[in-house]
Every structure is written in C-alpha cells, then in structure tokens.
Enzyme design. Structure first.
Site, PDB file in Angstrom:
ATOM      1  N   GLU A  29      41.868  53.538  30.664  1.00 46.06           N
ATOM      2  CA  GLU A  29      42.780  54.238  29.646  1.00 46.06           C
ATOM      3  C   GLU A  29      43.578  53.857  31.736  1.00 46.06           C
ATOM      4  O   GLU A  29      43.288  53.929  32.349  1.00 46.06           O
ATOM      5  CB  GLU A  29      42.661  55.971  29.831  1.00 46.06           C
ATOM      6  CG  GLU A  29      42.263  55.690  28.491  1.00 46.06           C
ATOM      7  CD  GLU A  29      41.988  57.484  28.167  1.00 46.06           C
ATOM      8  OE1 GLU A  29      42.687  58.246  29.467  1.00 46.06           O
ATOM      9  OE2 GLU A  29      41.389  57.729  26.743  1.00 46.06           O
ATOM     10  N   ILE A  38      35.540  71.328  19.635  1.00 50.33           N
ATOM     11  CA  ILE A  38      36.551  71.053  18.571  1.00 50.33           C
ATOM     12  C   ILE A  38      36.630  70.278  17.228  1.00 50.33           C
ATOM     13  O   ILE A  38      37.456  70.545  16.522  1.00 50.33           O
ATOM     14  CB  ILE A  38      36.994  69.415  19.002  1.00 50.33           C
ATOM     15  CG1 ILE A  38      37.732  70.603  20.861  1.00 50.33           C
ATOM     16  CG2 ILE A  38      38.719  68.727  18.881  1.00 50.33           C
ATOM     17  CD1 ILE A  38      37.929  69.239  21.667  1.00 50.33           C
ATOM     18  N   GLY A  69      30.893  70.396  18.663  1.00 50.82           N
ATOM     19  CA  GLY A  69      31.212  71.513  18.925  1.00 50.82           C
ATOM     20  C   GLY A  69      32.677  72.154  18.844  1.00 50.82           C
ATOM     21  O   GLY A  69      32.825  72.384  17.155  1.00 50.82           O
ATOM     22  N   HIS A 108      46.384  58.903  25.237  1.00 48.89           N
ATOM     23  CA  HIS A 108      45.804  60.758  25.759  1.00 48.89           C
ATOM     24  C   HIS A 108      46.025  61.846  25.218  1.00 48.89           C
ATOM     25  O   HIS A 108      46.365  62.278  26.602  1.00 48.89           O
ATOM     26  CB  HIS A 108      44.818  60.300  26.756  1.00 48.89           C
ATOM     27  CG  HIS A 108      43.548  60.871  27.178  1.00 48.89           C
ATOM     28  ND1 HIS A 108      42.481  59.808  27.714  1.00 48.89           N
ATOM     29  CD2 HIS A 108      42.945  62.151  26.692  1.00 48.89           C
ATOM     30  CE1 HIS A 108      41.412  61.391  27.531  1.00 48.89           C
ATOM     31  NE2 HIS A 108      42.239  62.457  26.601  1.00 48.89           N
ATOM     32  N   THR A 153      39.379  61.197  19.243  1.00 48.30           N
ATOM     33  CA  THR A 153      40.328  62.299  20.138  1.00 48.30           C
ATOM     34  C   THR A 153      39.332  62.696  21.513  1.00 48.30           C
ATOM     35  O   THR A 153      39.841  63.576  21.601  1.00 48.30           O
ATOM     36  CB  THR A 153      40.939  63.357  19.334  1.00 48.30           C
ATOM     37  OG1 THR A 153      40.073  63.363  18.647  1.00 48.30           O
ATOM     38  CG2 THR A 153      42.036  63.133  18.716  1.00 48.30           C
ATOM     39  N   ARG A 213      36.685  60.729  23.787  1.00 44.44           N
ATOM     40  CA  ARG A 213      36.102  59.554  24.814  1.00 44.44           C
ATOM     41  C   ARG A 213      36.206  58.132  24.323  1.00 44.44           C
ATOM     42  O   ARG A 213      35.982  58.077  22.891  1.00 44.44           O
ATOM     43  CB  ARG A 213      35.485  59.677  25.535  1.00 44.44           C
ATOM     44  CG  ARG A 213      35.308  60.563  26.361  1.00 44.44           C
ATOM     45  CD  ARG A 213      36.723  61.070  27.497  1.00 44.44           C
ATOM     46  NE  ARG A 213      37.184  61.720  28.190  1.00 44.44           N
ATOM     47  CZ  ARG A 213      37.138  63.441  28.216  1.00 44.44           C
ATOM     48  NH1 ARG A 213      38.324  63.005  26.782  1.00 44.44           N
ATOM     49  NH2 ARG A 213      36.862  63.681  29.342  1.00 44.44           N
TER      50      ARG A 213
END
Ligand code: DGY
Length: 311
Positions: free
Chosen positions: A253, A156, A154, A272, A222, A224
């Site tokens: 988290e 990123i 994708g 995060h 970075t 999930r």
C-alpha cells in the site's frame, strides 16, 4: 514531561491532550517518515504513536533505549514487532472496538459495489455511455438473500455477519480459526475476509482457496492485503474463476498504478478506507493517546496488544 514522537497529524483533539502533558514532536507530512528519520526521532523518544504504515521492528527498538510505550493507531499490529517490544518490557497499544462498525459498513459497501457494478455504472454515466434504460445493461448479482462466508470470527466479522443476517436476509457461514474454509467457500456467493495478518494467514487466499469458490462468487477484503496472494487473485479474475473482487487493502500500500493486479477485470480497489470516518478516526486517535498517556506513567494500557487477537 516525556518526549513523544507521533508519526502523523491526527484528526480531532487527541494530540492537544497529549501535548498538554508531554513534549510532542509530530511528523508534519502526509506520507510516513522515512525509516532513517523514524529511527532518528525514536532514538530520543519515550513514547511513540505510530500508524500501520510505520515499521516498528527489532532494529528500531534496539536504537531506542528510552522508549517506554508504543501506541499503534490501528486494530492490527502487524507493523510492530510485538515480541521484540515485549522482550524490552515495552507495551504496545492498539485501537480495537471503535472501528468495528465502520469497517463492517465498508465491507458491505464493497460487497454491494462489486455485485451491483456501481463503479462501472458511474464511469458509464460520466463517459456519455448511458444511452437509455436497457433491460440487459449492467446486470449484477443480488446481495440480499445470498450466502456469505465470513472468514474470521472476530469483532469485525461478527458485525458484518449481523448486517448480513438482519439487514439483507443472507445466510452466513462463519469460518473460525482452525476451521476448514472449503465447505463454506463452496457454498458462498460472497466471501469476506476478517482475519488478522499473521504468519498463518499470510497468503491464505491462494489458488486453492480461490478454486474452492464458485465462479459466480465475489471476494471482499477489508482486513490486510497480504492475506491474499494477489497474483493468484489476478489469475482467477482474468480466467473468470471467480466473479469479482473488492479490496480495501493491498500489498503493498499504495499499490502502484501500473501494478498487474489493477489490470484484472471485475475488480474494485479502495485506498484502505475501512475506518475512514470523522467519528471513528477521532475515536481511534483518542484511544491511541489514552494508551500512550498510560504507558508514559507506567500504568497498564487501556488497550494493550497481547497475543494476536482477531480484528
Ligand atoms: C486498522 O486499524 O487496522 C485498520 O486497518 C485501519 O482502518
């Protein structure tokens, strides 16, 4: 004028734009509204602007008969039951593109930090352990010229690959959806995760995935937290089966300070921060408000979450 619930204060002027047109109720605390409060506030709302920390599930939607649009301040939407929303004709907005470069920067920061042992060096300075310049102290691994496996094809992942090739002379091995990652993992010095969280990617990084990486390789996440089986990662780190890991995301988290993963060696964990710059968070807030405003007048959202896209 529609009634909107916004689950946190947002940086920049986006919420003022929303408040100029609608009745806006903003949850005032730093932590998410508890589930019962969220349910209660959403029950009356026509618009919901939520965060990745808010669970928008079928039950919540069932109790929100007036809800017309959900706008998630994130490029992922794994916290929202998008199918349940679609069944009710409620569009779900998200905030793609604006955070691509910022998140790619952070993936690189993590790669450099773990390979060059930056947190250890910083801690040593503060602890008075810096005796002198030493030829063999705190030696790490080069990032430039190394081989990077990018898991996820994708935006990123693409931005990370571009930095790697153009800035660091790295060899990039791209692993897309449906590709067998093992050949890339076997050659990688660094493995960076850029897939969305879905039933297919939950626990993707398990014992077998980690075993396919060389013992000198580093893992960077970075995306999930739940993409990584954290018990398997802790084992691999403890047994020296990979060289290190740098995580911006965990499951859950926040990770409790006594979580066993945190006792593993050669591990960096951040809270995060992928998209956490002033400019990017303001752009995300703007997009989220644009989505909400469109949904409230029954227009197509500028960024509607359809099937699960790549981050
Ligand atoms: C997102 O938007 O999904 C990111 O994880 C936030 O940084």
């Amino acid at each position: 004028m529609a009634r909107c619930f916004v689950t946190r204060e947002l940086p920049g002027g986006a919420l003022a734009r929303l408040a100029a047109e609608h009745e806006v109720d903003v949850w005032p605390r730093r932590t998410p509204p508890p589930p019962d409060v969220l349910r209660e506030r959403v029950a009356e709302a026509e618009g919901l602007l939520c965060l990745l920390t808010d669970r928008v599930d079928r039950g919540l939607l069932d109790g929100a008969p007036r809800l017309r649009v959900v706008s998630n301040l994130a490029v992922g939407a794994d916290n929202v039951d998008v199918a349940a929303a679609a069944e009710r004709g409620i569009p779900v907005g998200y905030t793609p593109e604006v955070l691509t470069e910022t998140t790619a920067d952070l993936a690189f920061a993590l790669m450099l930090a773990v390979a060059r042992r930056l947190p250890e060096g910083e801690r040593a300075v503060r602890a008075g352990e810096w005796l002198t310049w030493e030829p063999g102290w705190l030696l790490g691994r080069d990032v430039h010229g190394a081989t990077l496996a990018v898991i996820g094809a994708g935006r990123i992942g693409g931005a990370v690959a571009r930095r790697a090739e153009a800035g660091f002379g790295m060899t990039v091995l791209r692993v897309g959806r449906g590709d067998d990652p093992r050949p890339a993992l076997a050659r990688a010095d660094f493995v960076s995760l850029h897939v969305p969280l879905s039933p297919q990617t939950r626990g993707l990084v398990d014992d077998a995935f980690l075993a396919a990486m060389p013992p000198t390789a580093y893992l960077v996440n970075t995306a999930r937290g739940a993409i990584v089986d954290q018990d398997a990662l802790a084992r691999a780190l403890r047994e020296g089966r990979i060289a290190g890991a740098a995580l911006d995301v965990t499951d859950p988290e926040p990770l409790p300070p006594d979580h066993p993963l945190l006792a593993a060696p050669n591990l960096i964990v951040l809270p995060h921060l992928g998209s956490a710059t002033h400019a990017t968070r303001e752009r995300m807030a703007d997009l989220a408000v644009d989505n909400l405003l469109a949904g409230l007048v029954d227009k197509p959202l500028p960024h509607a979450f359809g099937s699960i896209p790549s981050p």
